[in-house]
Design a protein around this motif. Sequence first.
Motif, PDB file in Angstrom:
ATOM      1  N   LEU A 128       0.838  -1.269   0.021  1.00  0.00           N
ATOM      2  CA  LEU A 128      -0.011  -0.356   0.128  1.00  0.00           C
ATOM      3  C   LEU A 128       0.274   1.450  -0.482  1.00  0.00           C
ATOM      4  O   LEU A 128       0.585   1.993  -0.818  1.00  0.00           O
ATOM      5  CB  LEU A 128      -0.971   0.036   1.213  1.00  0.00           C
ATOM      6  CG  LEU A 128      -1.996  -1.074   1.086  1.00  0.00           C
ATOM      7  CD1 LEU A 128      -2.696  -1.109   2.359  1.00  0.00           C
ATOM      8  CD2 LEU A 128      -3.315  -0.573   0.139  1.00  0.00           C
ATOM      9  N   GLU A 129       2.145   0.570   0.705  1.00  0.00           N
ATOM     10  CA  GLU A 129       2.948   2.462   1.221  1.00  0.00           C
ATOM     11  C   GLU A 129       3.902   2.917  -0.177  1.00  0.00           C
ATOM     12  O   GLU A 129       3.494   3.986  -1.109  1.00  0.00           O
ATOM     13  CB  GLU A 129       3.629   2.692   2.820  1.00  0.00           C
ATOM     14  CG  GLU A 129       2.732   2.652   3.056  1.00  0.00           C
ATOM     15  CD  GLU A 129       3.925   2.760   4.284  1.00  0.00           C
ATOM     16  OE1 GLU A 129       5.000   1.643   4.557  1.00  0.00           O
ATOM     17  OE2 GLU A 129       3.330   2.826   5.868  1.00  0.00           O
ATOM     18  N   THR A 130       3.800   1.605  -1.242  1.00  0.00           N
ATOM     19  CA  THR A 130       4.863   1.831  -2.788  1.00  0.00           C
ATOM     20  C   THR A 130       3.900   2.510  -3.390  1.00  0.00           C
ATOM     21  O   THR A 130       2.768   2.840  -3.905  1.00  0.00           O
ATOM     22  CB  THR A 130       5.150   0.675  -3.220  1.00  0.00           C
ATOM     23  OG1 THR A 130       5.667   1.341  -4.628  1.00  0.00           O
ATOM     24  CG2 THR A 130       4.140   0.404  -3.291  1.00  0.00           C
ATOM     25  N   LYS A 131       4.664   4.047  -3.948  1.00  0.00           N
ATOM     26  CA  LYS A 131       4.248   4.891  -4.885  1.00  0.00           C
ATOM     27  C   LYS A 131       4.438   4.634  -6.079  1.00  0.00           C
ATOM     28  O   LYS A 131       4.061   4.854  -7.118  1.00  0.00           O
ATOM     29  CB  LYS A 131       4.752   6.463  -5.069  1.00  0.00           C
ATOM     30  CG  LYS A 131       4.607   6.794  -3.543  1.00  0.00           C
ATOM     31  CD  LYS A 131       2.584   7.423  -3.220  1.00  0.00           C
ATOM     32  CE  LYS A 131       3.159   7.717  -1.790  1.00  0.00           C
ATOM     33  NZ  LYS A 131       1.102   7.155  -1.923  1.00  0.00           N
ATOM     34  N   ASN A 274       9.408  -4.468  -7.642  1.00  0.00           N
ATOM     35  CA  ASN A 274      10.941  -3.757  -7.518  1.00  0.00           C
ATOM     36  C   ASN A 274       9.944  -2.555  -6.528  1.00  0.00           C
ATOM     37  O   ASN A 274       9.170  -1.492  -7.031  1.00  0.00           O
ATOM     38  CB  ASN A 274      11.608  -2.893  -7.973  1.00  0.00           C
ATOM     39  CG  ASN A 274      12.846  -4.069  -8.468  1.00  0.00           C
ATOM     40  OD1 ASN A 274      13.511  -4.602  -7.249  1.00  0.00           O
ATOM     41  ND2 ASN A 274      13.496  -4.262  -9.507  1.00  0.00           N
ATOM     42  N   PHE A 275       9.721  -2.617  -5.151  1.00  0.00           N
ATOM     43  CA  PHE A 275       9.519  -1.553  -4.139  1.00  0.00           C
ATOM     44  C   PHE A 275       9.889  -0.119  -4.145  1.00  0.00           C
ATOM     45  O   PHE A 275      10.699  -0.032  -4.693  1.00  0.00           O
ATOM     46  CB  PHE A 275       8.678  -1.574  -3.621  1.00  0.00           C
ATOM     47  CG  PHE A 275       7.807  -2.628  -3.211  1.00  0.00           C
ATOM     48  CD1 PHE A 275       6.112  -2.492  -3.922  1.00  0.00           C
ATOM     49  CD2 PHE A 275       8.042  -4.110  -3.151  1.00  0.00           C
ATOM     50  CE1 PHE A 275       5.710  -3.391  -3.720  1.00  0.00           C
ATOM     51  CE2 PHE A 275       7.306  -5.422  -3.578  1.00  0.00           C
ATOM     52  CZ  PHE A 275       5.906  -5.142  -3.327  1.00  0.00           C
ATOM     53  N   ASP A 276       9.537   1.625  -5.043  1.00  0.00           N
ATOM     54  CA  ASP A 276       9.219   2.675  -5.044  1.00  0.00           C
ATOM     55  C   ASP A 276      10.864   2.396  -5.273  1.00  0.00           C
ATOM     56  O   ASP A 276      11.465   3.545  -4.928  1.00  0.00           O
ATOM     57  CB  ASP A 276       9.774   2.703  -3.624  1.00  0.00           C
ATOM     58  CG  ASP A 276       8.753   3.605  -3.117  1.00  0.00           C
ATOM     59  OD1 ASP A 276       8.147   4.219  -3.262  1.00  0.00           O
ATOM     60  OD2 ASP A 276       8.248   2.884  -1.153  1.00  0.00           O
ATOM     61  N   VAL A 277      10.765   2.689  -6.809  1.00  0.00           N
ATOM     62  CA  VAL A 277      11.843   3.420  -7.692  1.00  0.00           C
ATOM     63  C   VAL A 277      11.780   4.270  -8.308  1.00  0.00           C
ATOM     64  O   VAL A 277      10.589   4.583  -7.855  1.00  0.00           O
ATOM     65  CB  VAL A 277      12.103   1.748  -8.695  1.00  0.00           C
ATOM     66  CG1 VAL A 277      12.590   0.137  -8.410  1.00  0.00           C
ATOM     67  CG2 VAL A 277      10.340   1.468  -9.154  1.00  0.00           C
ATOM     68  N   ILE A 278      12.843   4.617  -8.409  1.00  0.00           N
ATOM     69  CA  ILE A 278      13.122   6.231  -9.097  1.00  0.00           C
ATOM     70  C   ILE A 278      13.060   5.700 -10.527  1.00  0.00           C
ATOM     71  O   ILE A 278      13.449   5.207 -11.034  1.00  0.00           O
ATOM     72  CB  ILE A 278      14.689   6.492  -8.499  1.00  0.00           C
ATOM     73  CG1 ILE A 278      14.805   6.984  -7.752  1.00  0.00           C
ATOM     74  CG2 ILE A 278      14.187   7.994  -9.414  1.00  0.00           C
ATOM     75  CD1 ILE A 278      15.693   7.484  -7.152  1.00  0.00           C
ATOM     76  N   VAL A 279      11.476   6.380 -10.642  1.00  0.00           N
ATOM     77  CA  VAL A 279      10.840   6.562 -12.189  1.00  0.00           C
ATOM     78  C   VAL A 279      10.702   7.397 -13.132  1.00  0.00           C
ATOM     79  O   VAL A 279      10.270   8.602 -12.337  1.00  0.00           O
ATOM     80  CB  VAL A 279       9.947   5.676 -12.511  1.00  0.00           C
ATOM     81  CG1 VAL A 279       8.961   5.766 -13.547  1.00  0.00           C
ATOM     82  CG2 VAL A 279       9.223   4.175 -11.751  1.00  0.00           C
TER      83      VAL A 279
END
Lengths: 424, 178
Positions: A128-131, A274-279
Amino acid sequence: MKIICENIREKLAVFINDRIDPKKDNALIEHLDQCPECNKYYHELKTDDQVLSDFANSMQPILARIETNINKELETKKIRTVSIQKNKILKIAVAAVILIGVTITLNQFGIILDGTSAAWAKVSQIILETKTITFNVVIGKGPSVFCTASEKKLKQELPSGVEAIFDYDKSKILVLNPNDKTAMNIELSGLPIMPSNLFVNFKSTIEILKEYPDTIVKQLGKKDINNKETAGIHIYLDESIDIKIWYDAKDNIPVLVIAEKMIGETNVVFSDFNFDVIVDESVFNLDIPENYTEIESVKMDLKNLTEQDLIEGFRTWVSLMENRFPEKLDLAIIKEYSKVIEQTLNEKGMSDIEKSLIVIKIMRALIFIDQLKVKWYYFGDNVKFGDANTAIFWYQPKMSKTYRVLYGDLHIANVNPEHLPKRP
Amino acid sequence: MERCNNKKLIFLKGNLDRNTYTELMREHSARIFAICFSMLSNREDAEDITQQAFLKGFSDIKQLRDISKFGAWITQIAKHMCLDLLRRRKLNKIALKQIAVDDVKDDPTCDDKKYSRLQSALMQLNEEYRLPLMLYYFDGKSTKKIAESLEITVDLAHTHLSRARKKLRQLLSTKRGV
């Protein structure tokens, strides 16, 4: 018959077949003048030829009608079928639209889950917390698709190299095929619920599940996945939601998610998270790259649906369901009958695209009903298609004094309130 | 030839438009109708399948790489659909000949009634004879075309046509006698 007559008759037939005037052959004419039998035969041949020619000519209006009908079909709905069929990459786009449709369907369900299990609480928290996230997804027996997702955007990359970028705020999809450097834009509008990507949808399901008291959570034990020790939990609620999550035993990060029957009867498997990776936002750029050619632009408007969509939807349904109408009208019915629909379409030897288009037809009808702002009545259960005397659906359009009543043979009529059909 | 090349070009670009397809359809619809009519022994079904075949052809056009093969390709689609319908009819145990003779409906666009006897006799011909005859009259009255369509020699096309006419005449005079 003399041999000469036999030869002459053969020759006459060839002359008739090749539209040659026998007068051009002196010997032939000479024989015809002398031989009444052959002369009679020649005239019979000519008569037969004329009758058959007339018969073929009498079919000309039919040929013209065939042509008109085909052109009509091509001009209206079929043209989209064709555009879609002729580009493989559109297949993905159509599948995407189906998925969007399915997310609408899923939203119809009262959903599930609880947070009694500590493991479940931690795992769900991470989800839930991952953006932003990257992951692989396999839908049914489909290929593994690499996805990069943010809250409102998604990029899918297929093993073939084809990429699809979804911008949910703009309701646009860009499909790029690097193999032949072609690009296609799809614009969606009028969706009743703003769709979100599969992962965001999954996320919101988890969110609701977490708060739902009747959710069942079971431990599945431990197993090694990609040399990682993982533990599994099985989260489900009756038959509508069934999810298994395998997570890293050390840090609780999900490794593998199997969502059973997430789309109709189809399982969806998420892995390699891969959670919260920089995209970089440019990943979701909807501009067509310079060296690409735009080959198709499709608009799918679900806003201005008409009664015709309703009728088409019913017609499609009865053609799949042995001339029976659905027992109820809501978006969930597609999910409930997805197995039957798929089986029937498979028996008809339909391609995936044809199947998708059929489902879209039914969806358009259901969305039309969903969008009606007035009360409607449906009594199609147990009515057989073709029954012109039994009303199956009616509603009173705003500002209208009469009702629109649809009958079992799918003709529609204006009916005064006092003459409305009796409800069964 | 020039036109064909243009078409081919359009094809290769994957941009087949409706007008080009309509042109192709005009070129082949009479033959496809004749084949369907001959196979199904029923005008209405033939009309329906011809339509369906061309619509399917349009949908699946991407599968066709070479425009010069369109005729053979669309024929295969139509024949396949006819066979499928025949199988279904068989399943439904409908007597084919019965359909041909009895199914003469009032249709203002065709002279079914006027030609009902002829149609009925045509449907009694062996397909070996019926198909060349129908191809001949529906598709340009050329033995060369029939020979190409059926992959037979021009001589054999002549023979089939002559025998078909002869048999047809016999059938019609027998009926007349009754």
